[in-house]
Design a protein around this motif. Sequence first.
Motif, PDB file in Angstrom:
ATOM      1  N   VAL A 175     -32.065  34.866 -45.208  1.00 27.80           N
ATOM      2  CA  VAL A 175     -33.038  33.941 -44.942  1.00 27.80           C
ATOM      3  C   VAL A 175     -34.340  34.348 -45.567  1.00 27.80           C
ATOM      4  CG1 VAL A 175     -34.453  32.440 -43.118  1.00 27.80           C
ATOM      5  CG2 VAL A 175     -31.824  32.889 -42.871  1.00 27.80           C
ATOM      6  N   ILE A 176     -34.845  33.733 -46.320  1.00 23.77           N
ATOM      7  CA  ILE A 176     -36.199  34.377 -47.057  1.00 23.77           C
ATOM      8  C   ILE A 176     -37.335  33.369 -46.573  1.00 23.77           C
ATOM      9  CG2 ILE A 176     -37.407  35.073 -49.206  1.00 23.77           C
ATOM     10  CD1 ILE A 176     -34.712  35.480 -50.193  1.00 23.77           C
ATOM     11  N   THR A 177     -37.321  32.071 -47.108  1.00 21.62           N
ATOM     12  CA  THR A 177     -38.325  31.092 -46.949  1.00 21.62           C
ATOM     13  C   THR A 177     -37.747  29.780 -46.348  1.00 21.62           C
ATOM     14  OG1 THR A 177     -38.169  29.954 -49.230  1.00 21.62           O
ATOM     15  CG2 THR A 177     -39.609  31.940 -48.999  1.00 21.62           C
ATOM     16  N   CYS A 178     -38.552  29.024 -45.694  1.00 18.36           N
ATOM     17  CA  CYS A 178     -38.067  27.549 -45.340  1.00 18.36           C
ATOM     18  C   CYS A 178     -39.248  26.659 -45.281  1.00 18.36           C
ATOM     19  CB  CYS A 178     -37.563  27.527 -43.873  1.00 18.36           C
ATOM     20  SG  CYS A 178     -36.832  26.008 -43.419  1.00 18.36           S
ATOM     21  N   ARG A 198     -42.589  28.760 -47.222  1.00 16.05           N
ATOM     22  CA  ARG A 198     -43.198  29.640 -46.770  1.00 16.05           C
ATOM     23  C   ARG A 198     -42.238  31.059 -46.478  1.00 16.05           C
ATOM     24  NH1 ARG A 198     -47.269  26.168 -44.643  1.00 16.05           N
ATOM     25  NH2 ARG A 198     -49.166  26.485 -45.531  1.00 16.05           N
ATOM     26  N   ALA A 199     -42.523  32.249 -46.442  1.00 18.06           N
ATOM     27  CA  ALA A 199     -41.979  33.157 -45.963  1.00 18.06           C
ATOM     28  C   ALA A 199     -41.612  32.901 -44.334  1.00 18.06           C
ATOM     29  CB  ALA A 199     -42.339  34.548 -45.991  1.00 18.06           C
ATOM     30  N   VAL A 200     -40.360  33.000 -43.898  1.00 16.53           N
ATOM     31  CA  VAL A 200     -40.267  32.823 -42.381  1.00 16.53           C
ATOM     32  C   VAL A 200     -40.624  33.725 -41.574  1.00 16.53           C
ATOM     33  CG1 VAL A 200     -38.057  31.456 -42.815  1.00 16.53           C
ATOM     34  CG2 VAL A 200     -38.008  34.023 -42.178  1.00 16.53           C
ATOM     35  N   PRO A 201     -41.260  33.923 -40.253  1.00 17.05           N
ATOM     36  CA  PRO A 201     -41.654  34.944 -39.648  1.00 17.05           C
ATOM     37  C   PRO A 201     -40.895  36.142 -39.606  1.00 17.05           C
ATOM     38  CG  PRO A 201     -42.183  32.717 -38.601  1.00 17.05           C
ATOM     39  CD  PRO A 201     -41.092  32.608 -39.620  1.00 17.05           C
ATOM     40  N   GLY A 202     -41.393  37.177 -39.838  1.00 15.17           N
ATOM     41  CA  GLY A 202     -40.547  38.499 -39.952  1.00 15.17           C
ATOM     42  C   GLY A 202     -40.202  38.945 -41.219  1.00 15.17           C
ATOM     43  N   VAL A 203     -40.558  37.970 -42.367  1.00 16.37           N
ATOM     44  CA  VAL A 203     -40.125  38.361 -43.775  1.00 16.37           C
ATOM     45  C   VAL A 203     -41.286  38.232 -44.583  1.00 16.37           C
ATOM     46  CG1 VAL A 203     -38.868  37.414 -45.720  1.00 16.37           C
ATOM     47  CG2 VAL A 203     -37.702  37.015 -43.696  1.00 16.37           C
TER      48      VAL A 203
END
Length: 471
Positions: free
Chosen positions: A275-278, A291-296
């Motif tokens: 999981v990089i972005t969503c 955008r980058a998911v939180p934590g990435v």
Amino acid sequence: MTETALLAYGDRQYTRAELDALTSGMATILEQRGVRTGDRVALMSSNRPEFVVAMQAIWRLGAAVVLLSTSWKRAEVDHALALTTPSHAVGDNPVLAEAMPMLDLDSPVTPGRREFDTPAPGSDALFVFSSGTTGMPKAVRHTHGGFAAAVAHWRAALGLTPNDRMQILTPPSHILGLLNIATAFDAGAWIRLHPRFDVETMLRHIEADRITIEMAVAPIALALAAHPRLEDYDLSSLRYVVWCATPVTRSVADEVTRRAGVTWVTAYGASELPVITCNVLDGAELDTVGRAVPGVRLRITSPETGEPVPIGDDGEIWVSSPSAMAGYLPDDATESAFVDGWYRTGDVGHLDADGWLRITDRSKEMIKVRGFQVAPAEIEAVLHGHSAVADCAVFGVPDPVSGEAIVAAVSRCGAVESDELTGLVADSLASYKRPSRVVFVEEIPRLPSGKVLRRVLKDRVMSDSAKSEAI
């Protein structure tokens, strides 16, 4: 009070308690066969409840799952087993059974009730396979802690709750199928498994099961857009459809939205970093992967220097995340994949000032077919085995159904036709690795070092094709 079912398959329904009991029973069988903490267990199974039970049982014993694709032929399975050296095997596929002793998933399991120790976060949980550009597939190693981080990221990105209902039509040996199953279980969402994709079955169950989130790779999206009776199905339960694994074909997405009223969400990940972005769940920007998911964290870097480039400029996409793989097998492939803890995706793109990521190209040579990564060198090795092939090179071209289609350019030193060569590949490798087209050329352009000039060859072949079509 009757416990609510958590998983469905055909006419069968399973509660969490029933799945836990079957998992305990399966773990006991595996333990009796010698599976111990730290072992690796090959799992080659279709999408079915027994896959979920076996996977959970292996993990509860503290062992790692080696996921093998059911589309693989014997040579591919032998390579994967030699690379990962599993001590035991579980599945429903005769190819694996021929390669090593296998516990058949159709064998009876006596439900049980056991307590298990929680695996250490740093211990191996999972090996999936991702092709590089220089040979046979590499094994991607994920730890329990890393995969748990991926599940947490995916659950948050999708806004998944116990009220959601999903169906899984993608293979569980692929990181997307596995991630969807694991995340749904983590959230307590209801899921239906299907052994294979069929558009009529998918639409019927969206309506009957009141599915709230649907996953779609390009062939699924195209099948929806082309369905002659799409409007006849009640799809009003869907919150959104997620387009994964390949770039969105905007005309296809818009056609489905126009006809059925469903909205789309895009996401971006990889076998190495699930999981990089969503995109946003309401009003997604379909020309981006979100955008980058939180934590990435994302970094766009110069391919020449590795230094960050200005906002809006193209560069290689680097990612830092707790869900990143622990490494590859063979180990010597790992070092070049990371720079100071940043994973080099091989994708080219840019970030805008608001953090939206747009992917524009690939810097690696791998071909992405229906979400599966295909190494050109793997197909080339098979083609070179034909006595009439003097030289060859394989590359991908854009395809609206599969994301990319495989083209093999072949220089001949004897009599051979394209059907014979595609058949040779089909006999040796999975069906998604079969070239959709073979073109015969005078020579394969190479550097003095021997490296194939794939882009030069691709441009030449595409130009010749355009001229032929014009004529």
